[in-house]
Design an enzyme around this catalytic site. Structure first.
Site, mmCIF file in Angstrom:
data_model
loop_
_atom_site.group_PDB
_atom_site.id
_atom_site.type_symbol
_atom_site.label_atom_id
_atom_site.label_comp_id
_atom_site.label_asym_id
_atom_site.label_seq_id
_atom_site.Cartn_x
_atom_site.Cartn_y
_atom_site.Cartn_z
ATOM 1 C CB THR A 51 -8.847 7.120 5.741
ATOM 2 O OG1 THR A 51 -8.424 6.241 4.597
ATOM 3 C CG2 THR A 51 -7.576 7.253 6.412
ATOM 4 C CB CYS A 52 -13.025 8.167 2.847
ATOM 5 S SG CYS A 52 -11.643 8.782 1.918
ATOM 6 C CB SER A 111 -3.900 7.274 -1.555
ATOM 7 O OG SER A 111 -3.347 7.549 -0.307
ATOM 8 C CD GLU A 116 -4.632 10.976 0.334
ATOM 9 O OE1 GLU A 116 -4.725 11.983 1.004
ATOM 10 O OE2 GLU A 116 -4.372 9.928 0.949
ATOM 11 C CB THR A 117 -1.553 16.520 0.931
ATOM 12 O OG1 THR A 117 -2.529 17.018 0.794
ATOM 13 C CG2 THR A 117 -0.326 16.618 -0.288
ATOM 14 C CD GLN A 118 -7.943 14.827 2.879
ATOM 15 O OE1 GLN A 118 -8.428 14.150 1.810
ATOM 16 N NE2 GLN A 118 -8.662 15.075 3.689
#
Length: 443
Positions: A51-52, A111, A116-118
């Protein structure tokens, strides 16, 4: 076999290094990387979560040291980062600590933006990608689906994801901090993935006018249509990506979050302006060339790692809820290993045989006591009954051993434990939903 995770995140690496390590499922190299991992004799299963703000190598291994050695060598060849630096920067986890880390990641406790929900969707996509390649099987399926269950418990038992915060919302919050009220501002959103969609929604909620561009304009239009369905008066539209150079030189506020493997905004595309511009690059690898800020003083670029100040405020607000959430993660970790041990079929087979023998001997005793059977025949009848229930249980025993180490075996074992051991506690079977592992067989 052991659980093993090698982790690179915002905690131990900067964005430049994470760019080099990035192995998103859209990257063609990810498929080959996964297949090479499970082709190694010390690695049985692998999932890559990229992820980012993190790259996690989630493995089931025969030997953690040999697996790590192979992984680091391959990763160094891929990223061109020296092995010693990869080794120094990495956080590695084995077994209990690996599962605890996985559950923390899935629950968004690790995170950049806590709550955060992503991340849950990203983990599901990474799991599906690996499973359908044949690189992930029974053991990681168990762990990852239990991780989803843990994440659901955290969401349901805490307020950590209420008024959910994401990297996208944090970027918009940073823009508000810089510019004040975004009402009547004009923003460009580049890309049409989840991050871009979230950016657009947060900007519209801030009464900002939004233009979305994407290589496939229909995907950008879908975001517009979705937002307009709930905000009919929203000022939002989609346009062609071919006009990128025009838009970046005419719009002061930009949010870019594409899945491109290289920069899409370079120095040669920029024209000097006499007004300030604020660009938010939320992609990894980055969309915007770093040198732009050095050559154009009126442009300020914020990457993912530059949002730390708002992230810290977010963490402080959620600190108490995070403590509760970590308690859930700890208990879930213990429950996972207890549940795994319970799936051993040998004790279950012994239990079933013992129950059969116990019932047979009780009925034999009743028959003798009531005069239905002569006492002299007791031993012979006992042997006959023993042979009968052995014959009856033979196929069940063989089939149970055969299915035990397959994805659907977990449900079968859980069902038999419930039926024969008469457990009254909530069954893991009801919570352990493996949408891929239950319905498909590995190639």
């Amino acid at each position: 076999m052991d659980y093993y995770i090698l982790s690179y995140s915002h905690k131990n690496t900067d964005i430049t290094m994470r760019e080099s390590l990035s192995l998103d499922i859209k990257n063609p190299a990810t498929k080959e990387f996964l297949q090479d991992l499970v082709g190694n004799k010390f690695i049985d299963e692998a999932v890559i979560l990229s992820t980012c703000n993190r790259i996690e190598f989630i493995l089931n291994v025969q030997n953690s040291e040999k697996a790590e050695e192979f992984l680091l060598d391959k990763l160094s060849n891929y990223s061109k980062v020296p092995i010693n630096e990869l080794q120094t920067r990495a956080d590695s986890y084995e077994n209990l600590s690996a599962i605890h880390h996985l559950f923390s990641v899935a629950s968004s406790l690790d995170s950049l933006v806590v709550g955060e929900t992503q991340i849950s969707g990203q983990l599901k996509s990474a799991f599906k990608f690996s499973y359908e390649l044949g690189c992930c099987g029974l053991y990681l399926s168990r762990a990852i689906h239990f991780a989803f269950r843990c994440a659901a418990s955290v969401r349901n038992s805490t307020s950590i994801s209420q008024n959910s915060v994401s990297v996208a919302s944090t970027a918009v919050a940073k823009a508000k901090e810089i510019l004040g009220d975004l009402k009547d501002c004009f923003a460009l959103v580049i890309g049409a993935g989840e991050m871009s969609s979230l950016c657009a929604k947060h900007l519209i909620n801030a009464n900002c006018e939004v233009l979305i561009i994407n290589r496939e304009i229909q995907n950008a239009q879908k975001i517009c249509d979705e937002i307009l369905s709930s905000h009919p008066s929203a000022k939002i539209r989609a346009e062609s990506f071919k006009d990128l150079s025009l838009h970046i030189n005419g719009i002061p506020l930009i949010f870019s979050a594409t899945g491109a493997p290289h920069t899409i905004i370079t120095c040669d595309m920029i024209e000097a302006r006499d007004w300030n511009r604020y660009w938010f690059d939320l992609a990894v690898p980055r969309d915007i060339e770093c040198e732009i800020m050095e050559k154009f003083n009126e442009i300020q670029i914020y990457a993912v790692d530059d949002l730390e100040d708002i992230v810290r405020k977010n963490l402080a607000l959620r600190e108490e809820q995070a403590k509760i959430a970590y308690g859930i993660v700890g208990r879930s970790t213990q429950e996972f290993f207890s549940w795994q041990q319970s799936l051993n079929v040998e004790p279950l087979i012994k239990t079933i045989r013992a129950l059969a023998k116990d019932v047979a001997l009780k009925e034999l005793s009743k028959g003798i006591t009531k005069g239905y059977l002569p006492k002299d025949y007791e031993k012979n009848i006992e042997k006959t009954l023993h042979n009968a229930f052995n014959a009856f249980l033979h196929d069940l025993t063989i089939n149970l051993k055969t299915i035990a180490n397959t994805p659907k075996g977990d449900s079968v074992v859980e069902s038999l434990r419930f039926l024969f051991e008469q457990e009254t506690q909530d069954k893991m079977l009801e919570s352990y939903k493996c949408e891929y592992a239950q319905d498909k067989t590995l190639p």
